[in-house]
Write a protein that holds these residues in place. Structure first.
Motif, PDB file in Angstrom:
ATOM      1  N   PHE A 202       0.777  -1.237   0.103  1.00 41.63           N
ATOM      2  CA  PHE A 202       0.110  -0.106   0.038  1.00 41.63           C
ATOM      3  C   PHE A 202       0.810   1.128   0.010  1.00 41.63           C
ATOM      4  N   VAL A 203       0.264   2.214  -0.584  1.00 45.51           N
ATOM      5  CA  VAL A 203       0.547   3.538  -0.361  1.00 45.51           C
ATOM      6  C   VAL A 203      -0.533   4.262   0.438  1.00 45.51           C
ATOM      7  N   ASP A 204      -0.074   4.797   1.454  1.00 43.06           N
ATOM      8  CA  ASP A 204      -1.270   5.145   2.540  1.00 43.06           C
ATOM      9  C   ASP A 204      -0.797   6.390   3.203  1.00 43.06           C
ATOM     10  N   PHE A 205      -1.405   7.060   4.047  1.00 40.94           N
ATOM     11  CA  PHE A 205      -1.389   8.212   4.664  1.00 40.94           C
ATOM     12  C   PHE A 205      -0.610   7.824   5.930  1.00 40.94           C
ATOM     13  N   THR A 206      -0.162   8.817   6.732  1.00 36.39           N
ATOM     14  CA  THR A 206       0.787   8.696   7.924  1.00 36.39           C
ATOM     15  C   THR A 206       0.079   7.846   9.011  1.00 36.39           C
ATOM     16  N   ALA A 207       0.897   6.903   9.612  1.00 32.79           N
ATOM     17  CA  ALA A 207       0.651   5.850  10.714  1.00 32.79           C
ATOM     18  C   ALA A 207      -0.472   7.025  11.610  1.00 32.79           C
ATOM     19  N   GLY A 208      -1.252   6.396  12.290  1.00 33.78           N
ATOM     20  CA  GLY A 208      -1.982   6.909  13.308  1.00 33.78           C
ATOM     21  C   GLY A 208      -2.922   8.196  12.950  1.00 33.78           C
ATOM     22  N   SER A 209      -2.859   8.587  11.655  1.00 32.66           N
ATOM     23  CA  SER A 209      -3.691   9.948  11.262  1.00 32.66           C
ATOM     24  C   SER A 209      -5.206   8.939  11.029  1.00 32.66           C
ATOM     25  N   ALA A 210      -6.044  10.359  11.188  1.00 33.04           N
ATOM     26  CA  ALA A 210      -7.370   9.789  10.971  1.00 33.04           C
ATOM     27  C   ALA A 210      -7.705   9.058   9.445  1.00 33.04           C
ATOM     28  N   ALA A 211      -6.915   9.790   8.421  1.00 38.19           N
ATOM     29  CA  ALA A 211      -7.180   9.232   6.933  1.00 38.19           C
ATOM     30  C   ALA A 211      -6.680   7.710   6.990  1.00 38.19           C
ATOM     31  N   ARG A 212      -5.542   7.355   7.768  1.00 39.08           N
ATOM     32  CA  ARG A 212      -5.006   6.147   7.971  1.00 39.08           C
ATOM     33  C   ARG A 212      -5.988   5.211   8.501  1.00 39.08           C
ATOM     34  N   ARG A 213      -6.414   5.602   9.844  1.00 43.53           N
ATOM     35  CA  ARG A 213      -7.376   4.563  10.516  1.00 43.53           C
ATOM     36  C   ARG A 213      -8.592   4.157   9.598  1.00 43.53           C
TER      37      ARG A 213
ATOM     38  N   VAL B 117       2.211  -1.395   4.506  1.00 42.83           N
ATOM     39  CA  VAL B 117       2.410  -0.031   3.808  1.00 42.83           C
ATOM     40  C   VAL B 117       3.643   0.322   3.834  1.00 42.83           C
ATOM     41  N   ALA B 118       4.246   0.324   2.329  1.00 43.20           N
ATOM     42  CA  ALA B 118       5.639   0.768   2.099  1.00 43.20           C
ATOM     43  C   ALA B 118       5.847   2.248   2.039  1.00 43.20           C
ATOM     44  N   PHE B 119       4.807   3.106   1.602  1.00 47.30           N
ATOM     45  CA  PHE B 119       4.935   4.338   1.302  1.00 47.30           C
ATOM     46  C   PHE B 119       4.165   5.208   2.049  1.00 47.30           C
ATOM     47  N   GLU B 120       4.486   6.154   2.894  1.00 46.84           N
ATOM     48  CA  GLU B 120       3.506   7.048   3.501  1.00 46.84           C
ATOM     49  C   GLU B 120       3.533   8.282   3.220  1.00 46.84           C
ATOM     50  N   VAL B 121       2.386   8.780   2.935  1.00 43.76           N
ATOM     51  CA  VAL B 121       2.244  10.453   2.468  1.00 43.76           C
ATOM     52  C   VAL B 121       1.319  11.232   3.234  1.00 43.76           C
ATOM     53  N   THR B 122       1.201  12.374   2.946  1.00 39.39           N
ATOM     54  CA  THR B 122       0.445  13.330   3.744  1.00 39.39           C
ATOM     55  C   THR B 122      -0.751  13.932   2.784  1.00 39.39           C
ATOM     56  N   THR B 123      -0.619  13.906   1.345  1.00 38.73           N
ATOM     57  CA  THR B 123      -1.468  14.522   0.333  1.00 38.73           C
ATOM     58  C   THR B 123      -2.007  13.324  -0.499  1.00 38.73           C
ATOM     59  N   VAL B 124      -3.241  13.374  -1.126  1.00 45.12           N
ATOM     60  CA  VAL B 124      -3.791  12.388  -2.113  1.00 45.12           C
ATOM     61  C   VAL B 124      -3.039  12.651  -3.515  1.00 45.12           C
ATOM     62  N   GLU B 125      -2.574  13.813  -3.532  1.00 44.90           N
ATOM     63  CA  GLU B 125      -2.080  14.063  -5.006  1.00 44.90           C
ATOM     64  C   GLU B 125      -0.703  13.008  -5.139  1.00 44.90           C
ATOM     65  N   PHE B 126       0.165  13.116  -3.943  1.00 47.15           N
ATOM     66  CA  PHE B 126       1.478  12.274  -3.957  1.00 47.15           C
ATOM     67  C   PHE B 126       0.811  10.824  -3.800  1.00 47.15           C
TER      68      PHE B 126
ATOM     69  N   GLY C 282       3.457   2.614  -9.769  1.00 43.74           N
ATOM     70  CA  GLY C 282       3.492   1.166  -9.805  1.00 43.74           C
ATOM     71  C   GLY C 282       3.993   0.756  -8.565  1.00 43.74           C
ATOM     72  N   LEU C 283       4.269   1.633  -7.559  1.00 51.43           N
ATOM     73  CA  LEU C 283       4.803   1.302  -6.225  1.00 51.43           C
ATOM     74  C   LEU C 283       3.993   0.674  -5.371  1.00 51.43           C
ATOM     75  N   GLY C 284       2.712   0.725  -5.650  1.00 48.45           N
ATOM     76  CA  GLY C 284       1.696   0.164  -4.512  1.00 48.45           C
ATOM     77  C   GLY C 284       0.320   0.696  -5.105  1.00 48.45           C
TER      78      GLY C 284
END
Length: 291
Positions: A193-204, A219-228, A236-238
């Motif tokens: 997965f590419v997902d939002f930061t661990a512990g954030s409401a979006a991730r939960r 989750v291999a890649f953590e981001v803070t914006t939906v664009e990224f 193709g990273l996740g």
């Protein structure tokens, strides 16, 4: 101690220098420095450590700046309340929003509000839901649009639910799921997965659904914006999971429904201590009654 002196101190703290602070406050640097020196003399403590290269808050300055901000905000709120009593909405409207807000067309709503209330200074920042909630509680923001799991409790704010929906999977072209209309949560658990930061409401929102189904995910890649997030998925990273309304706007990705689907709610929140006149006017435009 004068409000203008407090304003100068806050400006120096935020800009990191006397020259930039003077430019922000539209005064000559010597006048700003003189007023801060007068304030330091009155307080009996230095607020800044000055060197040829930097300006840093002292311990006394660290204690003073948050209280000074509160005093300045209180003074501005007082002016806004008096103006509102005479029928004029003015002051500030500080809005925060998650990048995946879909329940309202925020740009359109802010534009309409500016037309209705041209004397109000509007600002907008995007952040994760947890941070936005904290800033509303602290009075930094007047209104925020957040995304939370259904049933999530908020403390120190008032709120209204705007929408309830589901997360869908987004996958790149050529992915084994790209040609399918739907898949299972168990099948998604096999993906990276590419997902939002661990512990954030979006991730939960996703984590809770996986946990309820007795599943785990990588989750291999953590981001803070939906664009990224979308950019990494396109590479193709996740795979990712985002609100259905947002997924429809992500070009170059395939949408796959998931069963059982993670759920989320979008809510608008404002201060539990009572909204400012500008916030009341803005929320009213959204059909939100704050009484």
């Amino acid at each position: 101690m004068e409000l203008q002196q407090m304003r100068y101190v806050v400006a120096v703290a935020e800009t990191g220098g006397f020259t930039r602070a003077a430019e922000r406050c539209h005064v000559v640097q010597s006048a700003l420095s003189h007023q801060i020196a007068r304030l330091e003399k009155e307080l009996g403590a230095r607020l800044f450590d000055r060197t040829s290269r930097s300006v840093r808050l002292t311990a006394a300055g660290e204690a003073f700046v948050p209280v000074a901000r509160q005093a300045l905000e209180a003074a501005e709120r007082a002016r806004a309340e008096v103006a509102a009593a005479t029928g004029e909405v003015r002051g500030r409207l500080a809005v925060g929003a998650i990048t995946t807000v879909a329940a309202v067309d925020l740009a359109r709503e802010l534009g309409a509000f500016r037309q209705r209330c041209p004397q109000v200074r509007i600002s907008l920042q995007t952040e994760m839901s947890d941070r936005l909630l904290e800033q509303v509680r602290q009075g930094v923001l007047d209104v925020a649009f957040v995304g939370l799991v259904p049933g999530a409790r908020t403390v120190g704010v008032r709120e209204r639910e705007l929408a309830r929906g589901e997360l869908v999977a987004v996958v790149p072209p050529g992915h084994p799921l790209a040609g399918r209309e739907w898949t299972t949560l168990a099948r998604m658990a096999r993906e990276t997965f590419v997902d939002f930061t661990a512990g954030s409401a979006a991730r939960r929102q996703r984590d809770d659904a996986f946990r309820a189904a007795g599943l785990t995910s990588e989750v291999a890649f953590e981001v803070t914006t939906v664009e990224f997030l979308a950019k990494l998925v396109r590479a193709g990273l996740g795979v990712g999971m985002v609100p259905e309304a947002i997924a429809a706007e992500l070009a170059g990705l395939h949408i796959v429904r998931v069963r059982p689907a993670p759920e989320r709610t979008e809510r608008v929140v404002w201060s539990g201590l009572g909204p400012s006149p500008a916030a009341v006017a803005f929320l009213s435009g959204l059909g939100v009654d704050v009484t």
